[in-house]
Enzyme design. Structure first.
Site, PDB file in Angstrom:
ATOM      1  CE  LYS A  63      -4.251  -2.045   1.542  1.00  0.00           C
ATOM      2  NZ  LYS A  63      -3.844  -3.467   1.498  1.00  0.00           N
TER       3      LYS A  63
HETATM    4  C1  LIG Z   1      -4.456  -4.514   0.731  1.00  0.00           C
HETATM    5  C2  LIG Z   1      -3.701  -5.770   0.586  1.00  0.00           C
HETATM    6  C3  LIG Z   1      -4.048  -6.753  -0.369  1.00  0.00           C
HETATM    7  C4  LIG Z   1      -5.258  -6.641  -1.267  1.00  0.00           C
HETATM    8  O1  LIG Z   1      -5.173  -5.632  -2.219  1.00  0.00           O
HETATM    9  P1  LIG Z   1      -6.491  -5.066  -2.925  1.00  0.00           P
HETATM   10  O2  LIG Z   1      -6.050  -3.900  -3.693  1.00  0.00           O
HETATM   11  O3  LIG Z   1      -7.433  -4.700  -1.798  1.00  0.00           O
HETATM   12  O4  LIG Z   1      -7.048  -6.153  -3.769  1.00  0.00           O
HETATM   13  C5  LIG Z   1      -3.264  -7.899  -0.455  1.00  0.00           C
HETATM   14  N1  LIG Z   1      -2.208  -8.079   0.368  1.00  0.00           N
HETATM   15  C6  LIG Z   1      -1.853  -7.160   1.285  1.00  0.00           C
HETATM   16  C7  LIG Z   1      -0.690  -7.453   2.181  1.00  0.00           C
HETATM   17  C8  LIG Z   1      -2.567  -5.979   1.430  1.00  0.00           C
HETATM   18  O5  LIG Z   1      -2.203  -5.090   2.365  1.00  0.00           O
END
Ligand SMILES: *Cc1c(COP(=O)(O)O)cnc(C)c1O
Length: 510
Positions: free
Chosen positions: A121
């Site tokens: 993120k």
């Molecule tokens: C947020 C997240 C995801 C999922 O991503 P999306 O964009 O919500 O599909 C997968 N793995 C981790 C570690 C995350 O923090």
């Protein structure tokens, strides 16, 4: 080039600027913002020019197609990008690891966790934080203190998003950040990451209650007109268009790295929850990147896998608590954006307004009946771009073990449970395809240190394995020695949270 933004639910063609779409987040009709056109990039542009660019230069080429230069001048956009990725520990920003599974040379792992909080993120939120500040400063330049526009970001987290949002917004002028989390219900590392940030504009609120309580309070705060207009409450949640935009870059970048800049068969496999990550891949494909398929990897919360298999989008009653909690969702908020494109092509004969009406009707149905279904032709259309795999907890643990045992370079490569969902799905695809001309790029979304319990459960039986030694980075180790800054909220009560935010805002002097 001129680009503008429209809502997925609107039959109204009224469009917004990039800035409006970013600051507002959600459209007023409840829909999500999408660009009015998807820019097209030719093969010669891709393989003669873009394939040779650094991550930052590639991000610039992509972003300037979505942000008009009369909104953000090119030099400013360049500067925003440079600053956003200067915080990453890898020169490549998002490097590719090869041959980590031993036998298969065609399986590449795209490591997205080299940002400040060790989670994917960061790729988006480092950029979003700088963008928020940029828009505010442009507005506030030269204004006296009492006339400056300010934003109070309020969010709830069960772990990962909170720290990435805090690191994206720490120290930003005219922005205050409040992140709510359930007391005692997030991992110690996640709590340390959030509470050891000393910046004055950041305050974590440890709320006695559950994650759902926290999320309900945040929703209520957004719905509170008076509080909202007084404090200009903002969100940086996963539906914000700027997050999707920032994520498009690594699809192009990793494609070129995996194929050494030539056109070859490539499949991306993406551990998915709210569908933001893989949606960025869809935009890359629609812009012209020749991707074979985007493979959705889900855990036991498999609404997306079920949709592609039977054409019904149906919310389950309960979220399953899995080993990959960042993907524990009932519905995938960003999926609505894909549905708009599919509705336009397969239901509305290319008519934008009718596509908006169709999506709106589907979401009304989802609200009243908990599900809606779509024509078979739409599913057939979706399958041209997507495939899906569902991965169980047992398979997740087994994959962490298998990669640890079989990896050659580095020896004993350690993956987190979300990455394991992706790699397990990739292996299933490799077996099904049985085609060694395909390159598989499996997205790795978190550093294993962030999910200690699941990693230790899989690996503690191996001789010589040590979490402290093999997994935990020095930088995260140090966090436990730093002072914590958090405010306890004794009851999961909206009035109490609002009151706490107002008291803290005065102290922050943002
Ligand atoms: C947020 C997240 C995801 C999922 O991503 P999306 O964009 O919500 O599909 C997968 N793995 C981790 C570690 C995350 O923090």
């Amino acid at each position: 080039m001129s680009q503008s933004y429209r809502s997925t639910r609107s039959s109204d063609p009224a469009t917004k600027t990039f800035e409006e779409a970013i600051i507002q987040g959600l459209a007023s009709d409840g829909g999500l913002f999408i660009p009015s056109i998807i820019p097209q990039v030719s093969k010669s542009e891709l393989f003669d020019k873009w394939s040779k660019l650094s991550f930052q230069d590639l991000a610039f080429e992509i972003m300037k197609l979505y942000v008009s230069s009369d909104e953000i001048p090119e030099a400013d956009l360049k500067d925003l990008i440079t600053r956003s990725y200067s915080t990453f520990r890898s020169h490549d920003v998002t490097p590719l690891a090869k041959n980590v599974t031993g036998s298969n040379e065609n399986l590449h792992v795209l490591e997205l966790f080299h940002g400040p909080t060790y989670a994917f993120k960061d790729v988006a939120l480092q950029f979003v934080g700088n963008l928020f500040e940029y828009f505010l400063q442009r507005h506030n330049d030269g204004l006296p203190a009492d006339q400056r526009k300010k934003i109070t970001v309020v969010g709830a987290t069960s772990g990962d998003t909170g720290s990435a949002a805090i690191y994206g917004l720490r120290g930003k002028k005219d922005v205050a950040v409040f992140i709510l989390y359930p007391t005692g219900r997030i991992s110690p590392i996640q709590e340390e990451q959030m509470t050891t940030v000393p910046d004055k504009n950041v305050q974590t609120l440890s709320v006695k209650g559950t994650f759902d309580n926290c999320q309900d309070i945040v929703k209520a705060i957004f719905g509170d007109k008076e509080f909202n207009s007084k404090h200009n409450v903002g969100a940086v949640n996963s539906i914000n268009w700027a997050r999707i935009l920032a994520q498009i870059t690594y699809y192009f970048y990793s494609y070129f790295k995996a194929t050494t800049g030539k056109e070859e068969k490539v499949k991306f496999v993406v551990p998915s929850g709210n569908f933001g990550d893989i949606l960025a891949g869809y935009y890359a494909k629609k812009m012209g990147l020749p991707v074979e398929k985007l493979v959705i990897a889900t855990n036991e919360n498999d609404i997306l896998d079920r949709f592609l298999k039977n054409g019904v989008y149906e919310r389950s009653d309960d979220v399953a608590a899995t080993l990959s909690p960042a993907m524990d969702i009932l519905i995938s908020s960003n999926f609505e954006r894909l549905l708009w494109y599919l509705a336009r092509e397969y239901v509305a004969s290319g008519d934008d307004l009718k596509a908006g009406e169709t999506v709106n009707n589907w979401f009304q149905e989802l609200k009243s009946k908990g599900k809606f279904d779509v024509p078979a032709s739409l599913i057939d259309g979706a399958k041209k771009d997507f495939d899906s795999e569902r991965v169980s907890n047992e398979e997740t643990t087994a994959t962490i073990k298998q990669v640890y045992e079989q990896s050659v370079n580095p020896k004993h490569y350690i993956i987190d449970p979300h990455t394991a969902v992706g790699i397990c799905a990739t292996k299933t695809q490799i077996t099904k395809d049985n085609d060694n001309t395909i390159n598989y790029i499996s997205l790795s979304t978190a550093h294993p240190a962030k999910f200690a319990d699941a990693v230790n459960e899989a690996l503690s039986s191996f001789d010589g394995y040590s979490f402290e030694k093999d997994v935990l980075p020095e930088e995260l180790k140090k966090l436990s020695t730093l002072g914590k800054k958090l405010k306890l909220v004794e009851k999961a009560d909206i009035e109490l949270v609002k009151q706490t935010i107002e008291e803290e805002l005065v102290k922050m002097e943002v």
